[in-house]
Design an enzyme around this catalytic site. Structure first.
Site, short mmCIF file in Angstrom:
data_model
loop_
_atom_site.label_atom_id
_atom_site.label_comp_id
_atom_site.label_asym_id
_atom_site.label_seq_id
_atom_site.Cartn_x
_atom_site.Cartn_y
_atom_site.Cartn_z
N CYS A 267 1.15 -0.54 -7.96
CA CYS A 267 -0.31 -0.49 -8.13
C CYS A 267 -0.71 0.02 -9.50
O CYS A 267 -1.77 -0.33 -10.01
CB CYS A 267 -0.91 0.40 -7.05
SG CYS A 267 -0.17 2.05 -7.04
N GLY B 135 -2.96 0.28 0.32
CA GLY B 135 -2.80 -1.17 0.45
C GLY B 135 -3.88 -1.90 -0.32
O GLY B 135 -4.40 -1.42 -1.33
N SER B 136 -4.25 -3.08 0.21
CA SER B 136 -5.17 -3.95 -0.51
C SER B 136 -6.63 -3.57 -0.25
O SER B 136 -6.96 -2.98 0.78
CB SER B 136 -4.95 -5.39 -0.05
OG SER B 136 -5.25 -5.49 1.32
N GLU C 133 -6.16 4.30 -1.00
CA GLU C 133 -5.34 4.16 -2.22
C GLU C 133 -5.13 2.67 -2.42
O GLU C 133 -4.27 2.07 -1.78
CB GLU C 133 -4.01 4.90 -2.05
CG GLU C 133 -4.14 6.40 -1.86
CD GLU C 133 -4.49 7.13 -3.16
OE1 GLU C 133 -4.32 6.56 -4.24
OE2 GLU C 133 -4.95 8.29 -3.07
N GLY D 29 -8.56 -2.52 3.07
CA GLY D 29 -9.32 -1.29 2.85
C GLY D 29 -10.73 -1.39 3.42
O GLY D 29 -11.25 -0.45 4.02
P1 NAD Z 1 -2.04 -4.77 2.90
O1 NAD Z 1 -3.38 -4.24 2.64
O2 NAD Z 1 -1.88 -6.18 3.30
O3 NAD Z 1 -1.24 -3.90 3.98
C1 NAD Z 1 -1.16 -2.51 3.91
C2 NAD Z 1 -0.97 -1.95 5.29
O4 NAD Z 1 -2.09 -2.31 6.09
C3 NAD Z 1 0.26 -2.46 6.03
O5 NAD Z 1 0.83 -1.40 6.73
C4 NAD Z 1 -0.30 -3.50 6.98
O6 NAD Z 1 0.46 -3.67 8.14
C5 NAD Z 1 -1.65 -2.88 7.31
N1 NAD Z 1 -2.63 -3.87 7.74
C6 NAD Z 1 -2.75 -5.16 7.34
N2 NAD Z 1 -3.78 -5.74 7.95
C7 NAD Z 1 -4.33 -4.81 8.75
C8 NAD Z 1 -5.44 -4.81 9.65
N3 NAD Z 1 -6.18 -5.91 9.86
N4 NAD Z 1 -5.73 -3.67 10.31
C9 NAD Z 1 -4.99 -2.55 10.12
N5 NAD Z 1 -3.93 -2.50 9.29
C10 NAD Z 1 -3.60 -3.61 8.61
O7 NAD Z 1 -1.20 -4.39 1.60
P2 NAD Z 1 -0.55 -5.32 0.55
O8 NAD Z 1 -1.57 -6.29 0.06
O9 NAD Z 1 0.72 -5.81 1.01
O10 NAD Z 1 -0.31 -4.17 -0.56
C11 NAD Z 1 -0.47 -4.40 -1.88
C12 NAD Z 1 -1.73 -3.73 -2.38
O11 NAD Z 1 -1.60 -2.32 -2.23
C13 NAD Z 1 -1.92 -3.96 -3.87
O12 NAD Z 1 -3.28 -4.19 -4.14
C14 NAD Z 1 -1.49 -2.66 -4.49
O13 NAD Z 1 -2.06 -2.40 -5.74
C15 NAD Z 1 -1.92 -1.68 -3.45
N6 NAD Z 1 -1.15 -0.44 -3.57
C16 NAD Z 1 -1.81 0.70 -3.89
C17 NAD Z 1 -1.10 1.87 -4.05
C18 NAD Z 1 -1.79 3.15 -4.43
O14 NAD Z 1 -1.15 4.19 -4.32
N7 NAD Z 1 -3.03 3.12 -4.88
C19 NAD Z 1 0.28 1.87 -3.86
C20 NAD Z 1 0.90 0.69 -3.52
C21 NAD Z 1 0.19 -0.46 -3.37
#
Ligand code: NAD
Length: 492
Positions: free
Chosen positions: A252, A192-193, A214, A197
């Site tokens: 990503c 995720g983000s 990731e 992270g």
């Molecule tokens: P996000 O970080 O908002 O959410 C990802 C996950 O985290 C979701 O399941 C969400 O429910 C959970 N989450 C959100 N807030 C949380 C909290 N406070 N506590 C615990 N869990 C929580 O993700 P996004 O912004 O929607 O995703 C996009 C990002 O992910 C982009 O930066 C993209 O580049 C990256 N990404 C990376 C990869 C990789 O393999 N490196 C793959 C896909 C996306």
């Protein structure tokens, strides 16, 4: 809120007891779960295509290429190589441990928490799950709430194919994620983000839990002027395929922006216009091959990037959009200001800024003055530039003459560095990510080298030094008095 969330602590304790029973460590258990995943993909394939269309507008061929097909490939590999992955590896010990043997024994970490995101809702959830199962762990998986049909399919059907005592799938958003993070896990695997992270890392720190992150960022592609018309066409076709042809650029490792020489940029733009039309026709809105933006929030985020006063004049192709159907046309911009949001934040959508440089070698400084990307792509015949790109930049991966293809490979690790994350997976790397390589050393009681014990003297120093150099013959010469100590210290 289902039973699992209400009784989270109790449920996690029960899962830990199940793990302690040793069930998940059995090869037969791992195989049966991997086969369960295979059956899930087979029996629910049409449903998977349907929910991917519903949540993301993905065409079923794209869905097969990027999700179902990849997962099938990973499962075949894991089932084929499981025995090999699980087996221990013999290693040598130093001479000082005379008459000894040693090995590395992979052991599961325990209970794994996988939190995944929405752009590849199946592959980003199940690929880590495959690694965690193959390594013999119990797993709690939380897919993203932003792809609700995909998440529901996983929650409602996947448990029917797996051992629900050891593997749970939980639906929910940030609140559920936060609840899960309060528990103690043996590893957290997060996709995720960078913003979330950071929260994962601080929650993990509380229990000293290792984590794999990731994340994303801005992946640059460098397009050298190339030699012929055919290689230009191949390169531009691959760039377009990577930018627009996979989840509408919500990837990503998509090409975030393109670096080209000033004199080459109009050729690139003209070629792109032709090839975009070839892929999506004159009216991309009507094309079944264009995926949709995940939701209104992200649609408006992307719209703001394009309607920003600073970048409006940079749009040279596309730019049309439709909020109701969450459609954004493949769009090209040339030289938007570097301080504009489109050039400072990850785009994650079908907008491609082209940044022109005086000479292509300047791309190295351009890349190095920004956070370390997940991937760097360079389309070039120039061997010197290739070598410099590898040795002078830092990124999760470097791919020459293509983009995104590295994700399909299971022989190379997938993961980031710096702001793009850390840890790696895919193929055997997934197994390693969810394993601890326990060091086992065995000694015989029969004999010892006396020089490892006091009282100390220079003769023993010489022997220790020679033995640490793995010089068996040298040790023998010193013992036989044929080699004199060169090192003398007068320290008491
Ligand atoms: P996000 O970080 O908002 O959410 C990802 C996950 O985290 C979701 O399941 C969400 O429910 C959970 N989450 C959100 N807030 C949380 C909290 N406070 N506590 C615990 N869990 C929580 O993700 P996004 O912004 O929607 O995703 C996009 C990002 O992910 C982009 O930066 C993209 O580049 C990256 N990404 C990376 C990869 C990789 O393999 N490196 C793959 C896909 C996306």
């Amino acid at each position: 809120m289902d039973k699992f969330e209400k009784n989270l602590e109790r449920e996690v304790t029960a899962m830990r007891e199940c793990y302690r029973s040793g069930k998940t460590k059995q090869e037969s258990w791992r195989r049966s779960q991997l086969k369960g995943l295979q059956t899930f993909l087979k029996e629910k394939e049409v449903e998977i295509f349907r929910v991917l269309k519903q949540d993301l507008g993905k065409h079923y061929v794209e869905a097969f290429r990027d999700e179902v097909g990849l997962l099938r490939k990973s499962l075949n590999l894991a089932l084929k190589d499981l025995k090999k992955w699980m087996s221990s590896r013999e290693v040598k010990l130093p001479i000082i441990a005379l008459l000894s043997s040693a090995e590395l024994v992979p052991e599961p970490l325990g209970l794994i928490l996988v939190i995944s995101t929405w752009n590849f809702p199946f592959v980003l959830s199940l690929e880590p799950l495959i690694g965690a199962i193959a390594a013999g762990n119990g797993v709690v998986l939380k897919p993203s709430e932003l792809a609700p049909a995909c998440s529901s399919l996983l929650v409602n059907f996947l448990p029917n194919y797996l051992d629900s005592e050891a593997i749970k799938v939980i639906e929910g958003g940030p609140a559920v994620g936060e609840q899960l993070l309060q528990q103690k896990w043996d590893k957290i695997f997060f996709t995720g983000s960078a913003r979330v992270g950071r929260m994962i890392m601080s929650a993990a720190a509380k229990h000293l839990t290792p984590a794999t992150l990731e994340l994303g960022g801005k992946c640059p592609a460098v397009l050298d002027s190339l030699s012929w018309s055919w290689d230009k066409e191949v390169a531009v076709n691959r760039i377009i395929g990577a930018k627009y042809g996979s989840c509408a650029g919500q990837v990503c490792i998509s090409v975030d922006y393109l670096l080209v020489e000033k004199t080459f940029s109009s050729t690139v733009v003209e070629l792109m216009k032709v090839l975009i039309k070839k892929m999506y026709g004159d009216n991309p809105r009507e094309s079944h091959s264009v995926a949709r933006i995940i939701n209104k929030h992200h649609f408006l985020r992307l719209k703001n990037l394009l309607t920003d006063q600073m970048v409006k004049d940079s749009i040279v192709y596309g730019g049309s959009m439709d909020e109701d159907s969450l459609f954004i046309e493949p769009t090209i911009l040339v030289d938007p200001p570097l301080q504009s949001t489109i050039m400072t934040e990850e785009i994650f959508g079908p907008l491609l800024p082209i940044i022109t440089l005086d000479k292509i070698e300047d791309s190295i400084d351009f890349i190095n003055s920004r956070p370390k990307p997940l991937a760097i792509y360079a389309f070039t015949h120039n061997e010197v530039l290739r070598k410099r790109m590898v040795s002078e930049t830092s990124s999760g991966s470097v791919v020459f003459n293509d983009a995104i293809i590295q994700f399909v490979a299971d022989t190379i690790p997938f993961g980031g560095i710096g702001e793009s994350g850390f840890g790696k997976y895919h193929g055997k790397f997934s197994f390693d990510t969810f394993s601890h390589y326990k060091a086992i050393a065995r000694r015989s009681f029969l004999t010892d080298f006396w020089f490892r014990f006091p009282p100390w003297n220079n003769y023993k120093l010489e022997l220790l030094e020679t033995s640490y150099n793995y010089d068996y013959f040298g040790v023998l010469l010193v013992i036989l008095g044929l080699k004199k100590s060169r090192r003398r210290f007068d320290i008491n």
